[in-house]
Scaffold this motif. Structure first.
Motif, PDB file in Angstrom:
ATOM      1  N   UNK A  28       0.989  -1.103   0.003  1.00 53.71           N
ATOM      2  CA  UNK A  28      -0.022   0.014   0.079  1.00 53.71           C
ATOM      3  C   UNK A  28       1.098   1.172   0.015  1.00 53.71           C
ATOM      4  N   UNK A  29       0.251   2.385   0.026  1.00 53.63           N
ATOM      5  CA  UNK A  29       0.867   3.742   0.060  1.00 53.63           C
ATOM      6  C   UNK A  29       0.402   4.677   0.798  1.00 53.63           C
ATOM      7  N   UNK A  30       0.988   5.428   1.452  1.00 49.80           N
ATOM      8  CA  UNK A  30       0.759   6.529   2.291  1.00 49.80           C
ATOM      9  C   UNK A  30       1.365   7.688   1.734  1.00 49.80           C
ATOM     10  N   UNK A  31       0.595   8.799   1.197  1.00 50.79           N
ATOM     11  CA  UNK A  31       0.891   9.995   0.745  1.00 50.79           C
ATOM     12  C   UNK A  31       1.069  10.947   1.544  1.00 50.79           C
ATOM     13  N   UNK A  32       2.240  11.656   1.895  1.00 51.86           N
ATOM     14  CA  UNK A  32       2.419  12.771   2.863  1.00 51.86           C
ATOM     15  C   UNK A  32       2.722  14.047   2.108  1.00 51.86           C
ATOM     16  N   UNK A  33       2.002  14.825   2.549  1.00 53.75           N
ATOM     17  CA  UNK A  33       2.053  16.496   1.978  1.00 53.75           C
ATOM     18  C   UNK A  33       2.024  17.402   3.077  1.00 53.75           C
ATOM     19  N   UNK A  34       2.898  18.382   2.861  1.00 52.41           N
ATOM     20  CA  UNK A  34       4.208  18.416   2.279  1.00 52.41           C
ATOM     21  C   UNK A  34       5.005  17.327   2.771  1.00 52.41           C
ATOM     22  N   UNK A  35       5.982  16.967   1.472  1.00 53.89           N
ATOM     23  CA  UNK A  35       7.016  15.877   2.121  1.00 53.89           C
ATOM     24  C   UNK A  35       7.938  16.471   2.993  1.00 53.89           C
ATOM     25  N   UNK A  36       8.306  17.452   2.810  1.00 57.01           N
ATOM     26  CA  UNK A  36       9.392  18.355   3.680  1.00 57.01           C
ATOM     27  C   UNK A  36       8.906  19.478   4.325  1.00 57.01           C
ATOM     28  N   UNK A  37       8.835  19.569   5.762  1.00 55.59           N
ATOM     29  CA  UNK A  37       8.378  20.674   6.554  1.00 55.59           C
ATOM     30  C   UNK A  37       9.373  21.245   7.509  1.00 55.59           C
ATOM     31  N   UNK A  38       8.934  22.245   8.097  1.00 55.94           N
ATOM     32  CA  UNK A  38       9.608  22.866   9.412  1.00 55.94           C
ATOM     33  C   UNK A  38       8.623  22.335  10.604  1.00 55.94           C
ATOM     34  N   UNK A  39       9.369  22.538  11.743  1.00 57.98           N
ATOM     35  CA  UNK A  39       8.405  22.353  12.881  1.00 57.98           C
ATOM     36  C   UNK A  39       7.405  23.341  13.009  1.00 57.98           C
ATOM     37  N   UNK A  40       6.290  22.664  13.385  1.00 57.97           N
ATOM     38  CA  UNK A  40       4.888  23.589  13.618  1.00 57.97           C
ATOM     39  C   UNK A  40       4.051  23.307  12.315  1.00 57.97           C
ATOM     40  N   UNK A  41       4.589  22.939  11.201  1.00 56.52           N
ATOM     41  CA  UNK A  41       3.800  22.544  10.121  1.00 56.52           C
ATOM     42  C   UNK A  41       2.701  21.858  10.090  1.00 56.52           C
ATOM     43  N   UNK A  42       1.340  21.919   9.546  1.00 58.69           N
ATOM     44  CA  UNK A  42       0.484  20.935   9.520  1.00 58.69           C
ATOM     45  C   UNK A  42       0.762  20.108   8.227  1.00 58.69           C
ATOM     46  N   UNK A  43       0.696  18.854   8.434  1.00 53.98           N
ATOM     47  CA  UNK A  43       0.735  17.844   7.565  1.00 53.98           C
ATOM     48  C   UNK A  43      -0.451  17.156   7.109  1.00 53.98           C
ATOM     49  N   UNK A  44      -0.569  16.807   5.824  1.00 56.14           N
ATOM     50  CA  UNK A  44      -1.987  15.921   5.387  1.00 56.14           C
ATOM     51  C   UNK A  44      -1.426  14.671   4.867  1.00 56.14           C
ATOM     52  N   UNK A  45      -1.925  13.599   5.385  1.00 50.80           N
ATOM     53  CA  UNK A  45      -1.742  12.109   4.745  1.00 50.80           C
ATOM     54  C   UNK A  45      -3.016  11.748   4.182  1.00 50.80           C
ATOM     55  N   UNK A  46      -2.804  10.860   3.196  1.00 47.67           N
ATOM     56  CA  UNK A  46      -4.016   9.988   2.664  1.00 47.67           C
ATOM     57  C   UNK A  46      -3.513   8.803   1.985  1.00 47.67           C
ATOM     58  N   UNK A  47      -4.241   8.088   1.979  1.00 48.33           N
ATOM     59  CA  UNK A  47      -4.112   6.514   1.068  1.00 48.33           C
ATOM     60  C   UNK A  47      -5.438   6.157   0.582  1.00 48.33           C
ATOM     61  N   UNK A  48      -5.271   5.357  -0.458  1.00 42.02           N
ATOM     62  CA  UNK A  48      -6.371   4.748  -1.006  1.00 42.02           C
ATOM     63  C   UNK A  48      -6.400   3.053  -0.850  1.00 42.02           C
ATOM     64  N   UNK A  49      -5.413   2.650   0.090  1.00 46.31           N
ATOM     65  CA  UNK A  49      -5.290   1.285   0.676  1.00 46.31           C
ATOM     66  C   UNK A  49      -6.539   0.607   1.404  1.00 46.31           C
ATOM     67  N   UNK A  50      -7.139   1.382   1.907  1.00 42.95           N
ATOM     68  CA  UNK A  50      -7.956   0.829   2.776  1.00 42.95           C
ATOM     69  C   UNK A  50      -9.464   0.531   2.124  1.00 42.95           C
ATOM     70  N   UNK A  51      -9.476   1.000   0.887  1.00 43.69           N
ATOM     71  CA  UNK A  51     -10.648   0.573   0.175  1.00 43.69           C
ATOM     72  C   UNK A  51     -11.737   1.807   0.417  1.00 43.69           C
ATOM     73  N   UNK A  52     -12.726   1.632  -0.482  1.00 43.44           N
ATOM     74  CA  UNK A  52     -13.857   2.552  -0.589  1.00 43.44           C
ATOM     75  C   UNK A  52     -14.517   2.795   0.991  1.00 43.44           C
ATOM     76  N   UNK A  53     -14.575   4.057   1.457  1.00 43.37           N
ATOM     77  CA  UNK A  53     -15.217   4.092   2.780  1.00 43.37           C
ATOM     78  C   UNK A  53     -14.378   3.744   3.844  1.00 43.37           C
ATOM     79  N   UNK A  54     -13.153   3.147   3.769  1.00 42.44           N
ATOM     80  CA  UNK A  54     -12.290   2.718   4.506  1.00 42.44           C
ATOM     81  C   UNK A  54     -11.673   3.720   5.411  1.00 42.44           C
ATOM     82  N   UNK A  55     -11.377   3.386   6.712  1.00 38.06           N
ATOM     83  CA  UNK A  55     -10.830   4.516   7.808  1.00 38.06           C
ATOM     84  C   UNK A  55      -9.344   3.753   8.080  1.00 38.06           C
TER      85      UNK A  55
END
Length: 173
Positions: A28-55
């Motif tokens: 599976x994959x986990x996308x991390x955005x932004x990939x390079x950050x400084x301390x204090x930054x908000x990071x968003x991650x997402x994946x399609x590996x869990x299937x439709x409606x998966x958590x």
């Protein structure tokens, strides 16, 4: 509620468009955005590996952010979550992990997050020119309107002074 959903959707779209997926060894994959950050930054991650409606249950404890939840968005095949990198995070590369719940049967996905002490963004350009302060034309090219405004203020000041004088003398108002 709508603002949060819009932020998650925007973060998902940016992550898909700008960040390359970080592949885990489990398929599976986990996308991390932004990939390079400084301390204090908000990071968003997402994946399609869990299937439709998966958590999924996310874990950013490697960087010191702790657990977070990935939930389905309007794109039901994508689970998205966010966390904030702690202000005291040290520079380095950290593995961010998520485990699918329910339909994903505990599938583990991961991605890398790079923490630096300097921003990867170019410095902001200093503003140039004058600032529009909204004077509203009071000092504009129409001297008649300026004179009328000054006259109205003078009449109001004179009237106020007269009323205060009457009150002080005890004439009543």
């Amino acid at each position: 509620m709508r603002r949060t959903a819009a932020r998650l959707l925007t973060g998902t779209a940016l992550a898909v468009a700008l960040a390359g997926p970080a592949h885990a060894g489990t398929g599976g994959s986990l996308e991390v955005y932004p990939g390079t950050v400084t301390p204090g930054t908000r990071v968003t991650v997402n994946t399609t590996a869990c299937g439709a409606g998966g958590t999924a249950a996310g874990d950013a404890s490697a960087v010191g952010a702790g657990a977070f939840v990935l939930a389905p968005t309007t794109h039901k095949e994508v689970a998205v979550g966010q966390f904030r990198v702690p202000p005291g995070a040290q520079p380095g590369t950290y593995e961010i992990v998520a485990r699918c719940d329910g339909k994903g049967d505990g599938l583990r996905v991961s991605g890398d997050l790079v923490v630096t002490l300097t921003s990867t963004r170019p410095p902001a350009e200093r503003p140039r020119g004058s600032v529009k302060t909204g004077v509203g034309g009071a000092l504009g090219p129409d001297p008649v309107q300026t004179a009328a405004g000054v006259a109205a203020l003078a009449v109001a000041a004179a009237g106020g002074t007269w009323l205060l004088h009457r009150r002080a003398r005890g004439d009543g108002i």
